[in-house]
Design an enzyme around this catalytic site. Structure first.
Site, PDB file in Angstrom:
ATOM      1  N   CYS A  70       0.826  -1.213   0.000  1.00 27.56           N
ATOM      2  CA  CYS A  70       0.000   0.000   0.000  1.00 27.56           C
ATOM      3  C   CYS A  70       0.864   1.268   0.000  1.00 27.56           C
ATOM      4  O   CYS A  70       1.441   1.589  -1.035  1.00 27.56           O
ATOM      5  CB  CYS A  70      -0.965  -0.062   1.174  1.00 27.56           C
ATOM      6  SG  CYS A  70      -2.474   0.834   0.855  1.00 27.56           S
ATOM      7  N   HIS A  85      -3.306  -5.264   1.694  1.00 34.87           N
ATOM      8  CA  HIS A  85      -2.549  -5.561   2.920  1.00 34.87           C
ATOM      9  C   HIS A  85      -2.581  -7.055   3.270  1.00 34.87           C
ATOM     10  O   HIS A  85      -3.393  -7.469   4.104  1.00 34.87           O
ATOM     11  CB  HIS A  85      -3.156  -4.792   4.097  1.00 34.87           C
ATOM     12  CG  HIS A  85      -2.964  -3.321   4.023  1.00 34.87           C
ATOM     13  ND1 HIS A  85      -1.845  -2.698   4.520  1.00 34.87           N
ATOM     14  CD2 HIS A  85      -3.744  -2.354   3.501  1.00 34.87           C
ATOM     15  CE1 HIS A  85      -1.942  -1.397   4.312  1.00 34.87           C
ATOM     16  NE2 HIS A  85      -3.086  -1.155   3.694  1.00 34.87           N
ATOM     17  N   GLU A 142      -0.671  -8.578   5.158  1.00 32.02           N
ATOM     18  CA  GLU A 142      -0.289  -8.725   6.579  1.00 32.02           C
ATOM     19  C   GLU A 142      -1.487  -8.617   7.511  1.00 32.02           C
ATOM     20  O   GLU A 142      -1.367  -8.916   8.693  1.00 32.02           O
ATOM     21  CB  GLU A 142       0.799  -7.702   6.947  1.00 32.02           C
ATOM     22  CG  GLU A 142       0.336  -6.251   7.111  1.00 32.02           C
ATOM     23  CD  GLU A 142       0.088  -5.515   5.790  1.00 32.02           C
ATOM     24  OE1 GLU A 142       0.150  -6.154   4.721  1.00 32.02           O
ATOM     25  OE2 GLU A 142      -0.196  -4.297   5.836  1.00 32.02           O
TER      26      GLU A 142
HETATM   27  N1  GLN Z   1      -3.597   6.335   1.322  1.00 38.75           N
HETATM   28  C1  GLN Z   1      -2.280   6.071   1.807  1.00 38.75           C
HETATM   29  C2  GLN Z   1      -1.248   6.884   1.022  1.00 38.75           C
HETATM   30  O1  GLN Z   1      -1.566   7.432   0.023  1.00 38.75           O
HETATM   31  C3  GLN Z   1      -1.963   4.590   1.729  1.00 38.75           C
HETATM   32  C4  GLN Z   1      -2.906   3.807   2.597  1.00 38.75           C
HETATM   33  C5  GLN Z   1      -2.347   2.541   3.146  1.00 38.75           C
HETATM   34  O2  GLN Z   1      -1.134   2.308   3.175  1.00 38.75           O
HETATM   35  N2  GLN Z   1      -3.227   1.710   3.680  1.00 38.75           N
HETATM   36  O3  GLN Z   1      -0.128   6.978   1.436  1.00 38.75           O
END
Ligand code: GLN
Length: 201
Positions: A78, A169, A171
């Site tokens: 992410c 995610h 994890e």
């Molecule tokens: N929205 C976050 C970003 O742009 C990422 C979200 C996440 O890691 N769950 O950094």
């Protein structure tokens, strides 16, 4: 084998817990010294803007680029995937520029639109559980970037060489499939053979 987990902000503890359950040694990475001696690095989810600022302030930005240049394995989930990308949009943001892809931050919607879904992957027959939390949409991948899993017609898990990135995610589930893939990448020596000492389940 020792895996570093960037522990600035975000859900680094969830990665540590998953790897502990798999019998793998981890270290929380906050300095360049922490990174030295790691066989692989996880960039966790969280807020990529905050994480990026920390990396730049602590000199970890260059240290991670060097780590990748040494052909060490890096897994970005992410926000971590955003940091790995060569191009970040919505808004435009600087990044490590290691994995040739364009990502659209918060592409799947705001927090309220976060979701747990199932998607198909080339890693196993059964569908992969994917937890999206304001995840980025991987809009474009460059030549040689392999798409390992998709969601809603978009790449959700991609790999090139020893870099792997997920918009979701893994994890935060009980499914260790993606982490197993990453550990295999981290254990492989440059000549393609696996080094000794990888914990087996
Ligand atoms: N929205 C976050 C970003 O742009 C990422 C979200 C996440 O890691 N769950 O950094």
């Amino acid at each position: 084998m020792k895996i570093g987990i960037l522990a600035v902000q975000g859900d680094f503890a969830a990665h540590a817990e998953m790897l502990a359950g798999m019998g793998v040694e981890t270290i929380e990475v906050r300095t360049r010294e922490d990174l030295a001696g790691c066989d692989g690095l996880i960039l966790p989810g969280g807020e990529s803007t905050t994480q990026l600022q920390f990396l730049q302030e602590e000199g970890l930005y260059q240290a991670i680029q060097k780590f990748a240049a040494e052909d060490k394995a890096i897994f970005g989930t992410c926000a971590g995937a955003i940091l790995l990308a060569t191009e970040v949009k919505n808004p435009k943001q600087e990044s490590l520029g290691l994995l040739d892809m364009t990502v659209l931050r918060n592409g799947y919607g705001r927090q309220v639109h976060s979701d747990v879904v199932r998607g198909s992957s080339s890693l196993k027959k059964a569908p992969l559980e994917m937890v999206f939390i304001r995840g980025p949409i991987i809009e474009r991948v460059g030549a040689g970037v392999e798409v390992l899993a998709e969601y809603a017609g978009k790449p959700a898990l991609v790999q090139k060489g020893r870099l792997i990135a997920s918009a979701f995610h893994p994890e935060l589930t009980n499914d260790t499939t993606v982490h197993e893939r990453f550990l295999k990448m981290a254990a492989r020596k440059s000549n393609g053979t696996e080094s000794r000492g990888i914990a087996r389940r």
